[in-house]
Write an enzyme that holds these catalytic residues in place. Structure first.
Site, PDB file in Angstrom:
ATOM      1  N   ALA A 125       1.685   6.362 -35.154  1.00 42.59           N
ATOM      2  CA  ALA A 125       0.832   5.428 -34.419  1.00 42.59           C
ATOM      3  C   ALA A 125       1.275   3.992 -34.671  1.00 42.59           C
ATOM      4  CB  ALA A 125      -0.632   5.594 -34.844  1.00 42.59           C
ATOM      5  N   CYS A 126       1.402   3.257 -33.591  1.00 43.71           N
ATOM      6  CA  CYS A 126       1.712   1.838 -33.699  1.00 43.71           C
ATOM      7  C   CYS A 126       0.803   1.065 -32.750  1.00 43.71           C
ATOM      8  CB  CYS A 126       3.186   1.561 -33.406  1.00 43.71           C
ATOM      9  SG  CYS A 126       3.648   1.765 -31.670  1.00 43.71           S
ATOM     10  N   ASP A 127       1.020  -0.205 -32.666  1.00 41.89           N
ATOM     11  CA  ASP A 127       0.132  -1.067 -31.899  1.00 41.89           C
ATOM     12  C   ASP A 127       0.051  -0.656 -30.437  1.00 41.89           C
ATOM     13  OD1 ASP A 127      -1.547  -3.417 -31.794  1.00 41.89           O
ATOM     14  OD2 ASP A 127       0.049  -4.370 -30.659  1.00 41.89           O
ATOM     15  N   ILE A 146      -2.604   3.227 -31.718  1.00 45.16           N
ATOM     16  CA  ILE A 146      -3.685   3.404 -32.689  1.00 45.16           C
ATOM     17  C   ILE A 146      -5.031   3.518 -31.981  1.00 45.16           C
ATOM     18  CG2 ILE A 146      -4.977   2.205 -34.507  1.00 45.16           C
ATOM     19  CD1 ILE A 146      -2.388   1.228 -35.634  1.00 45.16           C
TER      20      ILE A 146
END
Length: 518
Positions: A428-430, A462
């Protein structure tokens, strides 16, 4: 096995990141539509590529929405797409983020009121009304949740959604549209003032540090993309598309490390250049800046130089360049802007290279001594600044030495253990795209090489975590937000999505799990 969680830190930074993620989250999934609009504009409008090449058949005029015959009125694709399609896509996405499909539908209905009431491209209105209408619908549904008689659920849901959507569309038409139009006009006036006064380069003072703090997507797609699209619709291009997306500043910094850097930072820089300049993943140079925080001055100087060059040459892009690859930038450059756009990239890279070279060389002796002594000062600096998002595996090796707990089979330095089998892993990233996608690919390859089956590895934003993942892997600075979205999952913090040593430890844990099942 352990979960590695950073020290809990809330405060302003996390709040700003959340807001920025929400704003950019409405635009990023729809970037393909913006690019499609840009390509159609570039090809078919009266000053587009095909008419300039002498191809001005009736079908070209129809698609471009223009005609040499004053009595013929063509709607074309360009106008309707920017007026209706793009804002409605943003509104639907924002509504879904708040209240799923139902929120997306009601948000889209309400946004139509803003669009028609304003008569101009309503990106700001879509960002406000879309999620706002979804929230209202959510509150209305709560009023009679569990009170509807069996068999009447669909009737109530459909009519309540239709009534709320219609009411909010009328409300938006008369009240919100004028207010948002005034705000849009004010922002446009401010941008025009900055351009005419040659003050727009000062934006780099805020943009470049903001990028390092994970606000790059929010800055570019939450601010510049909507404003730039409106300007491009009027003038055929916008300089705003190049304020954040210019790859020059990052290129200059990486070139300086390639020549004057030491250790793994120097060894990894050439590979990072390819990913940053051609691949368009700018975040690869963030760890290099954070290893020497003074390099933010090089990024600011390079960014301001690029903006000033575009101001002087009055150049810009037709549509967003996403990702910020030199290929995407040239593809969205109108015929009259090639000189300015290319020079803006070259000059910004040159200035950032010169400033970065001075900064790197000033500490070169100390860095060489640190590397010879096996010191981890550079890696520790990256961890302390905790906003890095590197890509190259060699940089990952360096960042992996920056401290923090790691997986070690069943060892639990913090006393936590595996509470359930691992069958799903989420990176998960921005934005849920570039960096997390690359990390997921690396992990899938490692799992496949180890002969492990039955474990899925995907990448997500996220904001889209639903708590169903067994293991969530995030960049260290974003782990707190991931834990809030998926509290029952195990969480792992890494400094580098592209090559953290923790990946091997996760694979070792999966192998132990596999052997235990036999």
């Amino acid at each position: 096995m352990t979960t590695t969680s950073p020290t809990k830190r809330g405060g302003t930074r996390v709040g700003v990141q959340k807001f920025g993620t929400f704003i950019s989250g409405m635009v990023l999934p729809n970037i393909a539509a913006f690019i499609a609009w840009g390509l159609i504009t570039a090809l078919f409008i009266e000053t587009g590529w095909l008419p300039l090449l002498g191809i001005d058949a009736s079908w070209v005029q129809q698609l471009g929405g223009w005609s040499r015959d004053e009595d013929v009125v063509n709607a074309g694709l360009v106008g309707p797409m920017i007026t209706y399609l793009l804002p409605l896509l943003i509104a639907n996405t924002g509504g879904r983020m708040v209240y799923g499909v139902r929120g997306g539908v009601v948000g889209t209905i309400a946004t139509m009121g803003v669009i028609v009431g304003a008569g101009i491209p309503m990106f700001l209105g879509a960002m406000i009304v879309g999620p706002g209408a979804a929230w209202v619908m959510k509150q209305v549904d709560k009023m009679w949740a569990g009170k509807i008689k069996a068999g009447f659920e669909m009737l109530v849901d459909n009519f309540s959604g239709g009534i709320v959507g219609a009411a909010l569309a009328v409300f938006s038409f008369f009240l919100i549209a004028p207010a948002v139009t005034a705000i849009s006009n004010f922002l446009e006036t401010v941008v025009n003032f900055l351009v005419v006064s040659s003050l727009l380069p000062l934006a780099s003072v805020f943009v470049e540090p903001g990028k390092i703090l994970f606000l790059n997507n929010a800055i570019n797609h939450g601010v510049f993309t909507p404003l730039g699209t409106i300007e491009a619709e009027k003038t055929g291009q916008s300089i705003l598309f190049l304020i954040e997306a210019n790859p020059g500043p990052g290129l200059g910094i990486l070139l300086a490390f390639s020549i004057f850097g030491v250790g793994l930072l120097r060894a990894s820089a050439p590979g990072a250049i390819l990913i940053q300049f051609v691949g368009g993943i700018h975040e690869i140079y963030f760890p290099y800046v954070l290893a020497k925080p003074l390099l933010v001055l090089a990024a600011i100087a390079g960014g301001a130089t690029g903006v000033l060059t575009n101001v002087i040459f009055q150049s810009g892009l037709r549509a967003p360049a996403s990702p910020g690859s030199i290929i995407a930038i040239l593809a969205q450059t109108p015929p009259g802007s090639f000189v300015g756009v290319i020079l803006s990239v070259v000059f910004s890279a040159g200035v950032s290279f010169l400033v970065a070279s001075v900064i790197i060389r000033s500490g070169r002796k100390r860095d060489l001594e640190a590397v010879a002594a096996g010191d981890t000062a550079l890696a520790d600096a990256v961890a302390k600044n905790a906003a890095n998002k590197g890509r190259d595996s060699q940089v990952g090796s360096l960042l992996g030495a920056s401290g923090g707990a790691a997986y070690a089979g069943s060892t639990a330095p913090e006393g936590t253990t595996v509470t359930r089998p691992i069958s799903s892993i989420v990176f998960a990233c921005d934005a849920g795209m570039g960096s997390s996608a690359m990390g997921a690919t690396v992990m899938r390859n490692k799992i496949k090489k180890a002969g492990i089956e039955g474990v899925t590895v995907v990448n997500q934003a996220i904001a889209n975590l639903d708590g169903g993942a067994d293991l969530v892997i995030t960049q260290r600075e974003l782990t707190q937000r991931a834990e809030e979205k998926s509290p029952n999952s195990m969480h792992v913090s890494v400094d580098n999505f592209m090559g953290s040593p923790k990946y091997d430890e996760v694979v070792a844990m999966l192998e132990s799990q596999k052997n235990a099942e036999k």
